[in-house]
Design a protein around this motif. Structure first.
Motif, PDB file in Angstrom:
ATOM      1  N   ARG A 279      37.532  48.595-126.955  1.00 19.98           N
ATOM      2  CA  ARG A 279      36.480  48.189-126.089  1.00 19.98           C
ATOM      3  C   ARG A 279      35.805  46.963-126.940  1.00 19.98           C
ATOM      4  O   ARG A 279      34.768  46.293-126.663  1.00 19.98           O
ATOM      5  CB  ARG A 279      35.174  48.999-126.400  1.00 19.98           C
ATOM      6  CG  ARG A 279      35.529  50.149-125.732  1.00 19.98           C
ATOM      7  CD  ARG A 279      35.922  50.713-124.427  1.00 19.98           C
ATOM      8  NE  ARG A 279      35.608  51.695-123.666  1.00 19.98           N
ATOM      9  CZ  ARG A 279      36.477  51.694-122.793  1.00 19.98           C
ATOM     10  NH1 ARG A 279      37.454  51.201-121.581  1.00 19.98           N
ATOM     11  NH2 ARG A 279      36.103  53.080-122.579  1.00 19.98           N
ATOM     12  N   GLU A 282      34.588  43.873-124.045  1.00 22.32           N
ATOM     13  CA  GLU A 282      33.183  44.114-123.913  1.00 22.32           C
ATOM     14  C   GLU A 282      32.087  44.006-124.908  1.00 22.32           C
ATOM     15  O   GLU A 282      30.492  43.475-124.871  1.00 22.32           O
ATOM     16  CB  GLU A 282      33.228  45.897-123.332  1.00 22.32           C
ATOM     17  CG  GLU A 282      33.729  46.710-122.138  1.00 22.32           C
ATOM     18  CD  GLU A 282      35.420  45.813-122.274  1.00 22.32           C
ATOM     19  OE1 GLU A 282      35.851  46.492-123.740  1.00 22.32           O
ATOM     20  OE2 GLU A 282      36.114  46.793-121.457  1.00 22.32           O
ATOM     21  N   GLN A 283      32.965  44.726-126.244  1.00 23.41           N
ATOM     22  CA  GLN A 283      31.614  44.629-127.339  1.00 23.41           C
ATOM     23  C   GLN A 283      31.061  42.761-127.306  1.00 23.41           C
ATOM     24  O   GLN A 283      30.076  42.624-127.892  1.00 23.41           O
ATOM     25  CB  GLN A 283      32.224  44.826-129.357  1.00 23.41           C
ATOM     26  CG  GLN A 283      32.273  45.892-128.610  1.00 23.41           C
ATOM     27  CD  GLN A 283      32.726  46.085-130.439  1.00 23.41           C
ATOM     28  OE1 GLN A 283      33.556  46.001-130.320  1.00 23.41           O
ATOM     29  NE2 GLN A 283      32.205  47.402-130.711  1.00 23.41           N
ATOM     30  N   VAL A 304      26.121  48.306-117.793  1.00 17.84           N
ATOM     31  CA  VAL A 304      27.807  48.536-118.374  1.00 17.84           C
ATOM     32  C   VAL A 304      27.814  50.076-117.550  1.00 17.84           C
ATOM     33  O   VAL A 304      27.059  51.601-117.775  1.00 17.84           O
ATOM     34  CB  VAL A 304      28.254  48.779-120.178  1.00 17.84           C
ATOM     35  CG1 VAL A 304      29.003  49.519-119.782  1.00 17.84           C
ATOM     36  CG2 VAL A 304      27.085  48.392-120.782  1.00 17.84           C
ATOM     37  N   LYS A 312      29.860  54.533-122.395  1.00 22.23           N
ATOM     38  CA  LYS A 312      29.177  53.630-122.125  1.00 22.23           C
ATOM     39  C   LYS A 312      28.339  53.571-123.182  1.00 22.23           C
ATOM     40  O   LYS A 312      27.168  52.325-124.357  1.00 22.23           O
ATOM     41  CB  LYS A 312      28.244  53.574-120.710  1.00 22.23           C
ATOM     42  CG  LYS A 312      29.195  53.616-119.711  1.00 22.23           C
ATOM     43  CD  LYS A 312      28.564  54.160-118.296  1.00 22.23           C
ATOM     44  CE  LYS A 312      27.630  55.609-118.122  1.00 22.23           C
ATOM     45  NZ  LYS A 312      28.843  56.562-118.324  1.00 22.23           N
ATOM     46  N   ILE A 489      28.866  45.137-116.760  1.00 23.35           N
ATOM     47  CA  ILE A 489      30.888  45.093-117.427  1.00 23.35           C
ATOM     48  C   ILE A 489      31.337  46.810-117.125  1.00 23.35           C
ATOM     49  O   ILE A 489      30.628  47.602-116.865  1.00 23.35           O
ATOM     50  CB  ILE A 489      31.010  45.237-119.349  1.00 23.35           C
ATOM     51  CG1 ILE A 489      30.018  44.108-118.783  1.00 23.35           C
ATOM     52  CG2 ILE A 489      31.709  45.686-119.575  1.00 23.35           C
ATOM     53  CD1 ILE A 489      29.378  43.668-120.324  1.00 23.35           C
ATOM     54  N   LEU A 491      33.775  50.018-117.681  1.00 22.59           N
ATOM     55  CA  LEU A 491      34.677  50.645-118.477  1.00 22.59           C
ATOM     56  C   LEU A 491      35.933  51.343-117.959  1.00 22.59           C
ATOM     57  O   LEU A 491      35.279  52.170-116.892  1.00 22.59           O
ATOM     58  CB  LEU A 491      34.086  51.657-119.866  1.00 22.59           C
ATOM     59  CG  LEU A 491      32.753  50.851-120.350  1.00 22.59           C
ATOM     60  CD1 LEU A 491      31.951  51.565-120.863  1.00 22.59           C
ATOM     61  CD2 LEU A 491      33.815  49.599-120.867  1.00 22.59           C
TER      62      LEU A 491
END
Length: 739
Positions: A279, A282-283, A304, A312, A489, A491
């Motif tokens: 991730r 995303e971070q 998210v 999440k 975002i 996942l």
């Protein structure tokens, strides 16, 4: 038939429940004519269930008015109906009932006990549990049946807290508060109809039920004792006192227990232990949003989204440190599935979380932010009326004087609550600066708070408020969550290398590449599935001496209870027809064709059923000719494991019949597998021997040995011994050939 209020059995002609007095609805003929529990098998579902084949339909439905003649079933084909599932069982027993009966007037005692039982039932229903039965002065409830939720263990713990709190306000005849002992356990049960002369009822049988009863028996007054499976399944930051392992009466294996100390309330999510894997992109996106808030005082909203278990909450929690280092206020608010019916739950939780930051009560904080000398009195009345309406609904004090400002029309109340929310956050930012607001599990937001949250999201476009949302995918997301200031975002599953990294972190050892590949396929890279699967292997002591994890071997591994509960709740949410297709498909294997399903069910299936299963992320197409496969093996395993053994055998037999009649016939090993799974030893053993001999001819000694072993399992006496010997010779021949 059961009363919808208390769950007691009532006759089909009854107009009122004999236990609680609730009127039996006459305008709901399906509920009034079904002996099955609510949501299980209403008569309107019989047509869909018939598509599972004559025998399987009877075993799934088993619906008949109490006292009516039940259909005759072929025991070899149908079984007793019902399914296997993971539930959380709760036993609650009043303290000192025997002493009260001995010392006080029986009528007074009964009145108090009845009030206590009503309070217990109210708490159970409030968390969508099922009051299974009363046992004297005790109550047995179950969470996860007839309909499962993915947080049934958490619901049970909060229900227990609510029961204890509710009884503390009741008194025994001596004027002392009533106390209760509660035991809670989680595990597999068989839920099946029990046929009795002239009636039919459902029963739950399994270790979870007996364990919960035994735990309750050793609990002290006011204690809520949980087994380890329940503690794990809650996945929340409950305050638990470890009581160590104990051997319960009638059991041989020790069970680790814990005493629940926490009070019911709004609990922020606590990240699990272990490394945070993957991730990175995303971070980085979340940190960029934090930097914009800090440097430019510009807010926004980031959603998210991902399926359950995709991480999440963990991703959101991982950037909290960055927010604090940027000197940004961080506020986290959970939504919970059992709170969706509680008016303004989210709004109250948000107000309480902000008030806790300032160490005052939420009512005083609201007054501080809403009211000032420069505010128009008309606005004061509107805002006060909105807050007073919420206070009155939630039964908290401090706003009685403002109740006169509550408008009589519900639409006007909603408008005033929205207006108060806008004023609240405008003043909050003005006085206390930028902040990050985390709203987790948005999919469980209570409807009445949606208007409040909409206003806060709109404010994030013009105020320094960064809203971080965790949510499952929702095609029907409202327009106010699609604005230019809202970013999404998504996942997906972890990559194979990341799967290995997470597995190694959980197991505390290096995981071999072959095991990582099997684990990745089995879990689809879902972090929760990875972690729970590896923990189950480690906890069962199945790690090999060379550090290998036996993942997805010839017999697979047991699916952890946490994942069975999670995936089982997703299966329960499907229509009856979709569940039937999924279970029949699981009997066929990891992949199946629409044509084969219809041949087994002897009935056509609408293509839309498969599309709905695909939308629910249960199956995916693998060709354009009606071929489907399960999204990953865990879903297959849970669907297959939910079948009763009798139903499973019946379906395997039907599949074998269809395969033998088909042209061209499949390999003998395929038919042999289904005959063996059907328990048809007479036909399975010769087929398994033929499959073994064919494998030997190809030099596949390990496969041949497995076929011989399967045949031996079905045989008896000298036949079984001879087959075992042949399996040994096949393995030895492989070993010799390998040297």
């Amino acid at each position: 038939m059961r009363c919808r209020a208390c769950g007691s059995a009532v006759g089909v002609s009854a107009r009122f429940c004999a236990h609680c007095g609730t009127r039996i609805a006459s305008d709901e003929p399906e509920a009034a004519n079904s002996s099955a529990p609510p949501g299980k098998t209403a008569p309107g579902e019989r047509v869909a269930l018939r598509r599972a084949g004559r025998s399987f339909a009877r075993s799934e439905a088993m619906v008949s008015p109490v006292g009516a003649d039940l259909p005759r079933r072929d025991p070899a084909a149908a079984g007793d109906g019902g399914d296997r599932r993971i539930v959380t069982a709760l036993f609650a027993d009043l303290v000192d009932y025997v002493r009260l009966v001995a010392e006080f007037d029986a009528e007074d005692v009964r009145q108090r006990v009845d009030a206590a039982l009503v309070a217990m039932v109210d708490a159970i229903q409030g968390f969508d549990g099922t009051r299974e039965k009363f046992i004297g002065d005790a109550v047995f409830a179950v969470f996860g049946w007839p309909v499962a939720h993915d947080d049934d263990a958490l619901r049970a713990t909060h229900c227990a807290l609510a029961i204890r709190a509710g009884l503390s306000h009741l008194e025994d005849p001596a004027g002392e508060a009533l106390q209760v002992r509660i035991g809670i356990a989680t595990g597999e049960v068989v839920a099946a109809p029990r046929d009795l002369p002239g009636a039919q009822d459902w029963s739950l049988t399994g270790p979870a039920v007996t364990t919960a009863a035994r735990i309750q028996g050793i609990a002290g007054p006011g204690d809520i004792i949980l087994d380890e499976a329940t503690i794990r399944a809650t996945r929340k930051g409950l305050r638990i006192e470890d009581l160590g392992e104990q051997v319960l009466r009638g059991q041989h294996k020790p069970v680790r227990l814990g005493r629940l100390l926490g009070e019911a309330g709004f609990q922020p999510w606590q990240p699990p232990g272990g490394a945070f894997v993957g991730r990175e992109a995303e971070q980085a996106a979340l940190r960029d949003a934090l930097n914009v808030l800090r440097d430019e005082r510009r807010g926004g909203t980031v959603v998210v989204e991902g399926d359950a278990g995709m991480g999440k909450s963990r991703l959101l929690a991982d950037v909290e440190g960055d927010a604090h280092r940027a000197d940004l206020t961080w506020t986290w608010v959970d939504n919970v599935s059992y709170g969706a019916a509680e008016p303004y739950r989210f709004a109250r939780a948000l107000a309480q979380a902000i008030a806790d930051e300032h160490r005052i009560d939420s009512g005083s904080m609201a007054r501080r932010l809403l009211f000032s000398d420069d505010v128009d009195p008309a606005d004061v009345r509107r805002w006060a009326g909105g807050v007073a309406a919420v206070a009155r609904e939630a039964s908290f004090s401090g706003w009685e004087a403002e109740a006169v400002f509550v408008p009589p029309d519900a639409a006007d109340v909603a408008r005033d609550v929205r207006a108060a929310a806008v004023r609240y956050f405008e003043r909050l930012v003005e006085l206390h600066g930028p902040r990050v607001l985390v709203v987790d599990d948005l999919h469980w937001l209570d409807p009445s708070s949606a208007g409040v949250f909409e206003e806060v999201v709109r404010l994030s476009a013009r105020l320094p408020i960064l809203i971080l949302i965790g949510s499952r995918p929702d095609p029907g997301r409202p327009e106010w969550l699609r604005g230019d200031h809202v970013r999404t975002i998504t996942l997906d599953g972890l990559a194979e290398t990341e799967t290995g990294e997470l597995a190694a972190s959980v197991a505390g050892l290096t995981v071999h590449a072959a095991d990582v590949r099997r684990l990745h396929v089995r879990t689809g890279g879902n972090p929760l599935f990875i972690g729970e699967t590896v923990r189950a292997i480690v906890d069962e002591g199945m790690v090999t001496t060379d550090g290998r994890l036996p993942i997805g071997g010839p017999t697979g591994i047991v699916v952890p209870a946490t994942l069975r509960a999670l995936l089982g709740s997703r299966i329960d949410a499907l229509s009856v027809e979709s569940r039937t297709i999924l279970r029949v498909g699981a009997v066929l294997g990891m992949s199946f064709h629409e044509r084969t399903i219809e041949e087994v069910l002897e009935d056509p299936v609408e293509p839309a059923v498969y599309e709905r299963l695909a939308e629910a992320a249960m199956i995916v197409p693998f060709n354009s000719a009606g071929g489907w496969r399960f999204c990953h093996p865990l879903i297959h395993d849970v669907a297959y494991g939910s079948l009763l053994a009798t139903d499973r055998r019946a379906l395997h037999g039907r599949v074998a019949d269809r395969l033998e009649a088909g042209e061209p016939p499949p390999p003998v090993s395929v038919i042999a597998r289904h005959r063996a799974a059907a328990g048809d030893a007479e036909r399975a053993i010769p087929l398994l021997v033929r499959a073994a001999e064919h494998a030997l001819g190809l030099g596949a000694g390990a496969e041949a040995a497995a076929y011989f072993d399967s045949a031996a399992d079905l045989g008896e006496g000298p036949l079984a011994s001879g087959l075992r010997d042949r399996a040994t010779h096949a393995r030895e021949g492989l070993a010799v050939g390998g040297r």
